[in-house]
Design a protein around this motif. Structure first.
Motif, short mmCIF file in Angstrom:
data_model
loop_
_atom_site.label_atom_id
_atom_site.label_comp_id
_atom_site.label_asym_id
_atom_site.label_seq_id
_atom_site.Cartn_x
_atom_site.Cartn_y
_atom_site.Cartn_z
N ARG A 77 -0.69 -1.66 6.17
CA ARG A 77 -1.49 -1.36 5.35
C ARG A 77 -1.32 -1.35 3.83
O ARG A 77 -1.79 -1.69 2.81
CB ARG A 77 -2.50 -0.26 5.60
N GLU A 78 0.11 -0.70 3.59
CA GLU A 78 0.66 -0.64 2.30
C GLU A 78 0.83 -2.10 1.76
O GLU A 78 0.51 -2.59 0.80
CB GLU A 78 1.85 0.11 2.44
N TYR A 79 1.47 -2.87 2.75
CA TYR A 79 1.77 -4.31 2.42
C TYR A 79 0.54 -5.11 2.09
O TYR A 79 0.40 -5.79 1.13
CB TYR A 79 2.50 -5.10 3.64
N ARG A 80 -0.46 -4.97 3.05
CA ARG A 80 -1.79 -5.73 2.52
C ARG A 80 -2.56 -5.26 1.43
O ARG A 80 -2.59 -6.11 0.64
CB ARG A 80 -2.56 -5.52 3.80
N VAL A 81 -2.53 -4.19 1.02
CA VAL A 81 -3.14 -3.74 -0.08
C VAL A 81 -2.44 -3.96 -1.50
O VAL A 81 -3.28 -4.61 -2.49
CB VAL A 81 -3.65 -2.35 -0.22
N MET A 82 -1.10 -3.97 -1.51
CA MET A 82 -0.40 -4.18 -2.62
C MET A 82 -0.36 -5.83 -2.66
O MET A 82 -0.55 -6.44 -4.03
CB MET A 82 1.01 -3.78 -2.47
N SER A 83 -0.42 -6.37 -1.76
CA SER A 83 -0.57 -7.93 -2.00
C SER A 83 -1.99 -8.57 -2.54
O SER A 83 -1.90 -9.43 -3.31
CB SER A 83 -0.45 -8.75 -0.50
N ALA A 84 -2.84 -7.56 -2.06
CA ALA A 84 -4.12 -7.94 -2.63
C ALA A 84 -4.35 -7.78 -4.15
O ALA A 84 -5.09 -8.20 -4.81
CB ALA A 84 -5.43 -7.13 -1.83
N LEU A 85 -3.51 -6.71 -4.45
CA LEU A 85 -3.67 -6.03 -5.82
C LEU A 85 -2.78 -6.97 -6.70
O LEU A 85 -2.99 -6.91 -8.03
CB LEU A 85 -3.41 -4.62 -6.01
N ALA A 86 -1.98 -7.88 -6.30
CA ALA A 86 -0.92 -8.44 -7.16
C ALA A 86 -1.72 -9.35 -8.16
O ALA A 86 -1.03 -9.17 -9.35
CB ALA A 86 -0.23 -9.53 -6.00
N PRO A 87 -2.85 -10.13 -8.05
CA PRO A 87 -3.39 -10.89 -9.13
C PRO A 87 -4.41 -9.91 -10.15
O PRO A 87 -4.82 -10.47 -11.03
CB PRO A 87 -4.22 -11.88 -8.56
N THR A 88 -4.31 -8.62 -9.88
CA THR A 88 -5.20 -7.83 -10.59
C THR A 88 -4.35 -7.21 -11.77
O THR A 88 -3.23 -7.36 -11.74
CB THR A 88 -5.79 -6.76 -9.88
N ASN A 89 -5.14 -6.37 -12.68
CA ASN A 89 -4.43 -5.59 -13.66
C ASN A 89 -3.78 -4.28 -13.41
O ASN A 89 -3.58 -3.23 -14.07
CB ASN A 89 -5.14 -5.48 -15.04
N VAL A 90 -3.94 -3.83 -12.13
CA VAL A 90 -3.39 -2.80 -11.54
C VAL A 90 -1.86 -2.99 -10.94
O VAL A 90 -1.76 -4.25 -10.33
CB VAL A 90 -4.09 -2.41 -10.20
N PRO A 91 -0.66 -2.63 -11.74
CA PRO A 91 0.53 -3.02 -11.61
C PRO A 91 0.98 -2.61 -10.22
O PRO A 91 1.36 -1.39 -9.75
CB PRO A 91 1.24 -2.43 -12.68
N VAL A 92 1.93 -3.65 -9.36
CA VAL A 92 2.45 -3.20 -8.14
C VAL A 92 3.62 -4.05 -7.93
O VAL A 92 3.61 -5.29 -8.61
CB VAL A 92 1.30 -3.46 -6.94
N PRO A 93 4.64 -3.76 -7.08
CA PRO A 93 5.85 -4.59 -6.92
C PRO A 93 5.14 -5.80 -6.08
O PRO A 93 4.26 -5.81 -5.56
CB PRO A 93 6.63 -3.55 -6.12
N ALA A 94 6.10 -6.89 -6.42
CA ALA A 94 5.87 -8.16 -5.68
C ALA A 94 6.22 -8.06 -4.18
O ALA A 94 7.38 -7.61 -3.78
CB ALA A 94 6.66 -9.34 -6.16
N MET A 95 5.40 -8.09 -3.11
CA MET A 95 5.58 -8.12 -1.77
C MET A 95 6.16 -9.36 -1.33
O MET A 95 6.09 -10.61 -1.79
CB MET A 95 4.38 -8.33 -1.11
N ARG A 96 7.20 -9.26 -0.49
CA ARG A 96 8.19 -10.28 0.01
C ARG A 96 7.73 -10.73 1.46
O ARG A 96 7.76 -11.89 1.86
CB ARG A 96 9.61 -9.82 -0.07
N CYS A 97 7.97 -9.74 2.42
CA CYS A 97 7.63 -10.04 3.83
C CYS A 97 7.04 -8.61 4.56
O CYS A 97 7.49 -7.65 4.12
CB CYS A 97 8.73 -10.65 4.55
N LEU A 98 6.63 -9.14 5.64
CA LEU A 98 6.26 -7.98 6.62
C LEU A 98 6.59 -8.13 7.84
O LEU A 98 6.43 -9.29 8.40
CB LEU A 98 4.68 -7.71 6.45
N CYS A 99 7.26 -7.29 8.62
CA CYS A 99 7.56 -7.36 10.07
C CYS A 99 7.11 -6.44 10.93
O CYS A 99 7.30 -5.14 10.81
CB CYS A 99 9.23 -7.33 10.17
#
Length: 346
Positions: A77-99
């Motif tokens: 869930r962490e990975y999914r929400v930060m991936s979704a927020l990547a193009p917004t103006n809420v700053p998040v780290p870039a996601m690389r991969c989920l295992c």
């Protein structure tokens, strides 16, 4: 100023460097080994590790060892929400991969970019100039308002949480999780479990909520008084933005833990007052006022007590991310007592 404390991987948290290297070489674009792995201090819920390699520095978050509650530690869930927020103006780290293959390191995990930053567990931001503290807290309010202004459906996470009855469901959830990890009777906690369901606000809104939004979960730019990224999205879901606002606002009531501001000279520190922080949020959110804020603070103190109880229980069982977990026993009682005192004062 403070830098994240990094240690050797602690007892009970080791995993195969070779298997992780092999996985990343096949699933993370541009990755090359060999790896050096160290562990961040803190991260009481999901253990967090610094990965250093010739291709760069990354951060790995994984589920903790031991028996887990069904709805806790969902790193996907962490990975999914930060991936979704990547193009917004809420700053998040870039996601690389989920295992989600526990055969790799023994637990589900994800990898994200390392963000150079300052980290402040202490909400008073020691070592920062007063005028910079004011700007950082302004960013804290602005980013929260920006998050709550987003349309979850347009981000592709319209199914990230159930619609309606958010507070009722959360109260039930945290009451169950508290009971599942209860180690002693705390009268104020028992009273809150009975009081909260009968006092939920009649109207609710729906937005992406962070669930643990505070200064300690914001990476501050190494030089500028700006927030470089918001992290620790484990508790994020779709819910009432009032819950997030009440959570960050409770810092003004807490004095027993370092992310509280209770009893501190805010004017001298340059930190906005309660009224100024809410005004700042309202300005960025485009609203006139916030209703039911006291209820949300009480609810969040109860919820924080439940979370802290889980941390303490994992500490007793030897599964916590840090030995600090064993100090959480009195923290649980302090939060519950503060919340019940607020109820009595209403």
């Amino acid at each position: 100023m403070s830098e994240a404390i990094v240690t050797d991987v602690r007892t009970g948290h080791h995993f195969s460097t070779e298997r992780l290297e092999s996985y990343l070489e096949h699933h993370q674009q541009g990755f090359t080994g060999p790896l050096r792995i160290r562990q961040f201090e803190g991260g009481q819920s999901n253990p967090t590790f610094l990965l250093e390699s010739p291709s760069g520095k990354y951060v790995l978050r994984k589920q903790p060892p031991g028996e887990l509650l069904p709805s806790a530690h969902q790193v996907d869930r962490e990975y999914r929400v930060m991936s979704a927020l990547a193009p917004t103006n809420v700053p998040v780290p870039a996601m690389r991969c989920l295992c989600m293959d526990k055969g790799v390191i023994g637990a589900n995990f994800y990898v994200m970019d390392y963000v150079p930053s300052r980290i402040f567990a202490d909400a008073s931001l020691p070592g920062v100039e007063p005028e910079h503290r004011k700007l950082i807290y302004s960013e804290l309010a602005r980013n929260l308002a920006a998050l709550h202004s987003l349309d979850p459906r347009s981000l592709g996470i319209g199914d990230f949480g159930r619609a309606g009855n958010y507070f009722s469901r959360q109260i039930s959830r945290w009451a169950r999780q508290y009971r599942a990890t209860e180690t002693e009777t705390i009268t104020s906690m028992d009273k809150l479990i009975n009081w909260l369901p009968d006092n939920v606000p009649a109207t609710e809104k729906m937005a992406v909520v962070h669930g643990d939004y505070r200064i300690g979960n914001c990476l501050i730019d190494p030089i500028e008084p700006a927030i470089a990224a918001v992290i620790d999205w484990e508790l994020s879901t779709l819910g009432d933005p009032l819950a997030d606002l009440g959570y960050v606002y409770q810092m003004y009531y807490i004095s027993t833990f370092e992310f509280g501001l209770g009893g501190k000279s805010l004017e001298q520190l340059g930190i906005p007052s309660q009224e100024e922080f809410i005004w700042e949020y309202c300005q960025h959110a485009g609203i006139d006022r916030v209703d039911n804020l006291q209820f949300s603070v009480i609810y969040n103190l109860f919820r924080l007590a439940g979370i802290s109880q889980g941390v303490y229980k994992r500490g007793l069982e030897g599964n916590a991310s840090s030995e600090i977990a064993l100090t959480f026993r009195e923290v649980v009682r302090d939060y519950a007592d503060t919340a019940w005192n607020m109820v009595e004062a209403l």
